[in-house]
Write an enzyme that holds these catalytic residues in place. Structure first.
Site, short mmCIF file in Angstrom:
data_model
loop_
_atom_site.label_atom_id
_atom_site.label_comp_id
_atom_site.label_asym_id
_atom_site.label_seq_id
_atom_site.Cartn_x
_atom_site.Cartn_y
_atom_site.Cartn_z
N PHE A 1 40.17 47.44 7.49
CA PHE A 1 39.10 47.71 8.47
C PHE A 1 39.08 46.68 9.60
O PHE A 1 38.61 47.00 10.70
CB PHE A 1 37.72 47.60 7.80
CG PHE A 1 37.42 48.67 6.80
CD1 PHE A 1 37.04 49.94 7.21
CD2 PHE A 1 37.49 48.42 5.44
CE1 PHE A 1 36.73 50.93 6.29
CE2 PHE A 1 37.19 49.39 4.51
CZ PHE A 1 36.81 50.65 4.93
N SER B 1 40.38 56.06 14.63
CA SER B 1 39.16 56.54 15.29
C SER B 1 39.45 57.83 16.05
O SER B 1 40.56 58.03 16.56
CB SER B 1 38.72 55.47 16.29
OG SER B 1 37.79 55.99 17.18
N TYR C 1 40.69 49.61 23.46
CA TYR C 1 40.34 49.70 22.03
C TYR C 1 41.04 50.90 21.40
O TYR C 1 41.70 50.80 20.37
CB TYR C 1 38.81 49.82 21.86
CG TYR C 1 38.43 50.36 20.50
CD1 TYR C 1 38.54 49.56 19.37
CD2 TYR C 1 37.98 51.67 20.35
CE1 TYR C 1 38.23 50.06 18.12
CE2 TYR C 1 37.65 52.17 19.10
CZ TYR C 1 37.79 51.37 17.99
OH TYR C 1 37.49 51.88 16.75
N LYS D 1 44.25 51.39 18.43
CA LYS D 1 44.27 52.26 17.24
C LYS D 1 45.49 53.19 17.28
O LYS D 1 46.17 53.39 16.28
CB LYS D 1 42.98 53.08 17.17
CG LYS D 1 41.73 52.23 16.91
CD LYS D 1 41.75 51.65 15.51
CE LYS D 1 40.57 50.76 15.22
NZ LYS D 1 40.67 50.07 13.93
N1 UFG Z 1 24.55 57.52 24.45
C1 UFG Z 1 23.43 57.49 25.25
N2 UFG Z 1 22.76 56.32 25.36
C2 UFG Z 1 23.13 55.18 24.72
C3 UFG Z 1 24.29 55.22 23.90
C4 UFG Z 1 24.98 56.41 23.80
O1 UFG Z 1 23.06 58.50 25.85
O2 UFG Z 1 22.49 54.13 24.88
C5 UFG Z 1 25.28 58.79 24.30
C6 UFG Z 1 26.72 58.74 24.79
O3 UFG Z 1 26.78 59.03 26.16
C7 UFG Z 1 27.38 59.81 23.90
C8 UFG Z 1 26.60 59.71 22.57
O4 UFG Z 1 25.36 59.08 22.91
O5 UFG Z 1 27.17 61.09 24.43
C9 UFG Z 1 27.31 58.87 21.53
O6 UFG Z 1 27.65 57.61 22.08
P1 UFG Z 1 28.10 56.38 21.16
O7 UFG Z 1 28.29 55.20 22.06
O8 UFG Z 1 27.20 56.24 20.02
O9 UFG Z 1 29.51 56.87 20.57
P2 UFG Z 1 30.86 57.31 21.29
O10 UFG Z 1 31.12 58.72 20.89
O11 UFG Z 1 30.86 56.99 22.73
O12 UFG Z 1 31.93 56.33 20.61
C10 UFG Z 1 31.93 56.09 19.23
C11 UFG Z 1 32.46 54.70 18.95
C12 UFG Z 1 33.92 54.62 19.28
C13 UFG Z 1 34.65 55.72 18.57
C14 UFG Z 1 34.06 57.06 18.84
C15 UFG Z 1 34.73 58.08 17.97
O13 UFG Z 1 31.77 53.73 19.71
O14 UFG Z 1 34.44 53.39 18.87
O15 UFG Z 1 32.68 57.07 18.56
O16 UFG Z 1 34.38 59.36 18.33
F1 UFG Z 1 35.93 55.70 18.93
#
Ligand code: UFG
Length: 357
Positions: free
Chosen positions: A80, A124, A148, A152
């Site tokens: 991990f 990921s 990042y 991966k």
């Molecule tokens: N979002 C918001 N506000 C925030 C944070 C996120 O609206 O403050 C939205 C984003 O735009 C997105 C959704 O919520 O539509 C999910 O966002 P996250 O940041 O929680 O997750 P991501 O899908 O962007 O990314 C995550 C991990 C990555 C990984 C990915 C795998 O951070 O490391 O999922 O799908 F690679």
């Protein structure tokens, strides 16, 4: 025979350690606490009432791993340990490439040296970049969009080359979708450094009053309500997926890639509603500009893991939100402090103290 878990104090690593211990595995855990807290090690012992060996080791320190392999009878490794913040990786690409890739190379070199050729690797869904279609199956095109994600993807390729060069290796690459939630005890959960980047920890910190309101990144995506859609998966379901992968690699050789997701997508607004229902807390939010690099929709085709590993996600969105809220409300400051909390488990004994036992 033991399972070596690198990054075992992290969010997904710690939940996996619990499932491994509960299933009767002997584990040896490494962490360097770059993005995790030492308290987690005691918490794992407290929840499982099991002892295990723990080493504070930086995988980049080439010689430190020898000790671990020499002192333990390692059968397989679940890897991990990595830096994982998408945004940060664009500012510090060299650190990300060096840390994530070099540490994996060193780990694999040591595994080869000690003839341990069973590996489960944390990848990921970010390796799919902007998916051409959803649900995303494992054979979809790969094109990570940030350093990042590229670490991966590069490691996945390195592992494919490793197997091509030596058919004794047995490698499972797990592509995670969006892990959320926490252990149902409320003792273990996600504790990001600083202001959270990810949606669920941001929501829980708004609910607890540490942050004022959620910024919703964009409402013009081609989705039902215009906000981004993701495949949220309970971290305990994800952890269980590692046990299935482990069973798999110990009786076959090869490299196999599996999506670990639920196959269902939820929008940001749907997540807010689900969380409000689970917690009874109102989440104030504001629609702001979309976040650069975000994709509109991303959810898994989990069929391969279902068919080949016999694994399927069992916990729904309500349980994910409830568990996330239980963790945040019992631990408003994450792992900093826990003296005042009432543990549903017994007080740890001397045996459960951290250290290289
Ligand atoms: N979002 C918001 N506000 C925030 C944070 C996120 O609206 O403050 C939205 C984003 O735009 C997105 C959704 O919520 O539509 C999910 O966002 P996250 O940041 O929680 O997750 P991501 O899908 O962007 O990314 C995550 C991990 C990555 C990984 C990915 C795998 O951070 O490391 O999922 O799908 F690679």
């Amino acid at each position: 025979m033991a399972i070596l878990v690198t990054g075992g104090a992290g969010y997904i690593g710690s939940h996996t350690c619990i499932e491994l211990l509960n299933a009767g595995y002997e584990i040896v855990v490494l962490d360097y606490f770059l993005n995790s807290k030492p308290e987690v090690i005691n918490t794992i012992k407290e929840i499982t009432q099991s002892a295990f060996k723990f080493y504070t080791i930086d995988l980049l320190d080439k010689n430190s791993l020898d000790k671990v392999f020499l002192e333990n009878d390692i059968e397989a490794v679940i890897h991990f340990a990595a830096l994982k913040a998408v945004g940060e990786s664009s500012y510090n690409p060299l650190e990300y490439y060096h840390n994530n890739i070099t540490s994996t190379l060193i780990l694999c070199e040591k595994m080869r040296k000690y003839n341990v050729k069973n590996l489960v690797f944390s990848s990921s869904a970010t390796v799919y970049g902007v998916p051409e279609r959803c649900p995303i199956s494992e054979d979809s095109p790969l094109k990570a969009k940030n350093p990042y994600g590229r670490t991966k993807l590069m490691i996945e390729e390195i592992l494919q080359d490793l197997y091509a060069s030596d058919k004794e290796w047995s490698i499972c690459i797990l592509r995670y979708f969006n892990p959320i939630g926490a252990h149902q005890s409320g003792l273990l959960g996600e504790d990001p450094n600083g202001i959270p980047n990810n949606l669920m920890p941001y929501i829980t910190q708004v609910a607890i009053g540490k942050l004022k309101k959620l910024n919703v990144f964009g409402n013009q995506y081609p989705t039902n309500d215009g906000t981004g859609v993701r495949d949220y998966i309970h971290v305990v379901d994800l952890a269980v997926g590692h046990l299935k992968a482990l069973e798999r690699i110990t009786f076959s050789t090869g490299v196999e890639v599996y999506n670990l997701g639920t196959g269902k997508g939820y929008s940001v607004l749907e997540m807010i509603t689900a969380f409000e229902k689970a917690s009874g807390k109102k989440i104030p939010y504001k629609i702001v500009e979309s976040r650069p690099g975000d994709v509109a929709v991303c959810y898994a085709d989990p069929e391969k893991a279902e068919k080949s590993l016999g694994w399927t996600a069992t916990k729904g969105i309500d349980e994910m939100c409830k568990d996330a809220w239980r963790w945040q409300s019992l631990n408003p400051n994450g792992y900093e402090k826990n003296q005042e909390r009432e543990s549903p488990y017994c007080i740890p004994s001397e045996d459960f103290l951290i250290g290289n036992k």
